[in-house]
Write a protein that holds these residues in place. Structure first.
Motif, PDB file in Angstrom:
ATOM      1  N   THR A 185       0.842  -1.199   0.000  1.00 34.43           N
ATOM      2  CA  THR A 185       0.000   0.000   0.000  1.00 34.43           C
ATOM      3  C   THR A 185       0.878   1.250   0.000  1.00 34.43           C
ATOM      4  O   THR A 185       0.655   2.180  -0.772  1.00 34.43           O
ATOM      5  CB  THR A 185      -0.900   0.032   1.257  1.00 34.43           C
ATOM      6  N   ARG A 188       2.353   1.765  -3.369  1.00 34.68           N
ATOM      7  CA  ARG A 188       1.383   2.183  -4.365  1.00 34.68           C
ATOM      8  C   ARG A 188       1.033   3.662  -4.239  1.00 34.68           C
ATOM      9  O   ARG A 188       0.686   4.322  -5.198  1.00 34.68           O
ATOM     10  CB  ARG A 188       0.122   1.338  -4.204  1.00 34.68           C
ATOM     11  N   GLU A 189       1.106   4.158  -3.008  1.00 35.38           N
ATOM     12  CA  GLU A 189       0.677   5.543  -2.797  1.00 35.38           C
ATOM     13  C   GLU A 189       1.759   6.581  -3.062  1.00 35.38           C
ATOM     14  O   GLU A 189       1.513   7.769  -2.967  1.00 35.38           O
ATOM     15  CB  GLU A 189       0.088   5.685  -1.396  1.00 35.38           C
ATOM     16  N   LEU A 225       2.238  -1.965 -11.479  1.00 33.77           N
ATOM     17  CA  LEU A 225       2.073  -0.576 -11.030  1.00 33.77           C
ATOM     18  C   LEU A 225       2.536   0.410 -12.111  1.00 33.77           C
ATOM     19  O   LEU A 225       2.580   1.612 -11.891  1.00 33.77           O
ATOM     20  CB  LEU A 225       2.869  -0.336  -9.742  1.00 33.77           C
TER      21      LEU A 225
END
Ligand code: C2E
Ligand code: MG
Ligand code: MG
Ligand code: MG
Length: 268
Positions: A185, A188-189, A225
């Motif tokens: 997470t 990804r951010e 991603l």
């Protein structure tokens, strides 16, 4: 022996601690002098496309040419530079020097520069823009590498800072990925362009199928991603072939030679 004379042991410990403090103070002063006297230099490590086998970029690696002790690797002085407050200046020197050298390469390969956590200040994008302008290097040729440690302190603040860097046209790489414990997470951010797989993953390949499974999964993660994936620590043809097969974009490591002064890197 210790049991026989505890007081002596304590005195020895105190002296050792005092020595360590003195030594640190001395090293810090030497670092400061080294900056003033220009005792730092950059060596370069090639980044090679797994598909074409061509050099597509180079990473700048800092070296301290100590007049007495000889070349000192970054592992032995970066932490001290950070703790003693010298890192912002040293990091700025690296940035300016890397851009200056890259602007003189005959090709259009990209240039990767490592950033210390101490450099992640709100107006970093201005310093970067200045370094690029002064060198005459197009922003899209510069890639800045950060590590998990720089992010974990304050991910949101770091994300904003990275956005400003990307807004001026440079790209961002997450270095040493797979060594620490950064969550997916968190990854990804962050506004990233590139994922660099830590060299310990490559070295683990000899120990069994676990490392291979991890490398496969991380390449797939990076690609899903939308990131460029670069493997560090590539030392054999077999590793390179495996990376090519698994869809890893670039490889970096001793297979292509040791980090070298640019004249040799440019020739290779
Ligand atoms: P890094 O950014 O992950 O750089 C790659 C390191 O792996 C380099 O060590 C390189 O010499 C080494 N390496 C390259 N190929 C291989 C290989 O095939 N196998 C193995 N086992 N190792 C390989 P180096 O130059 O000693 O740098 C160590 C670390 O110091 C860098 O890791 C980076 O985190 C830091 N560093 C280097 N230059 C700078 C700098 O200008 N600024 C900052 N903040 N950190 C720097
Ligand atoms: Mg790096
Ligand atoms: Mg690395
Ligand atoms: Mg590193």
């Amino acid at each position: 022996l210790a049991k026989a004379n505890p007081a002596r042991r304590i005195r020895f410990y105190e002296e050792a601690t005092e020595d360590a403090v003195r030594e640190r103070r001395r090293m810090t002063q030497e670092l400061r002098d080294a900056l003033a006297r220009g005792q730092f230099r950059l060596v370069w490590q090639s980044q090679v496309s797994t598909q074409s086998g061509r050099i597509v970029g180079r990473e700048a690696l800092l070296r301290w040419e100590h007049p007495v002790r000889g070349p000192i690797p970054p592992a032995d002085f970066i932490a001290l530079a950070e703790e003693s407050g010298l890192m912002p200046r040293l990091g700025e020197w690296v940035l300016i020097e890397a851009c200056r050298q890259a602007a003189q390469w005959p090709g259009r390969e990209h240039v990767s520069v490592n950033l210390s956590v101490m450099q992640l200040v709100p107006d970093l994008h201005r310093a970067v823009a200045d370094a690029l302008a002064e060198a005459g290097l197009p922003p899209d040729r510069l890639e800045l590498e950060i590590t998990e440690a720089s992010v974990s302190r304050d991910p949101e603040r770091t994300a904003r800072l990275l956005e400003k860097l990307r807004a001026i046209g440079v790209s961002i790489a997450m270095d040493d990925y797979g060594r620490g414990s950064m969550s997916l997470t968190a990854l990804r951010e962050l506004p990233l362009d590139c994922l660099k797989l830590d060299h310990t993953l490559m070295q683990g390949l000899e120990d069994g199928p676990q490392a291979l499974a991890t490398i496969r999964a991380l390449i797939a993660l990076g690609k899903s991603l939308g990131l460029k994936v670069v493997a560090e620590g590539v030392e054999t043809r077999e590793q390179l072939e495996l990376l090519r097969r698994e869809g890893c974009d670039e490889a970096q490591g001793f297979l292509f030679g040791p980090p070298a002064e640019i004249s040799r890197a440019a020739a290779g």
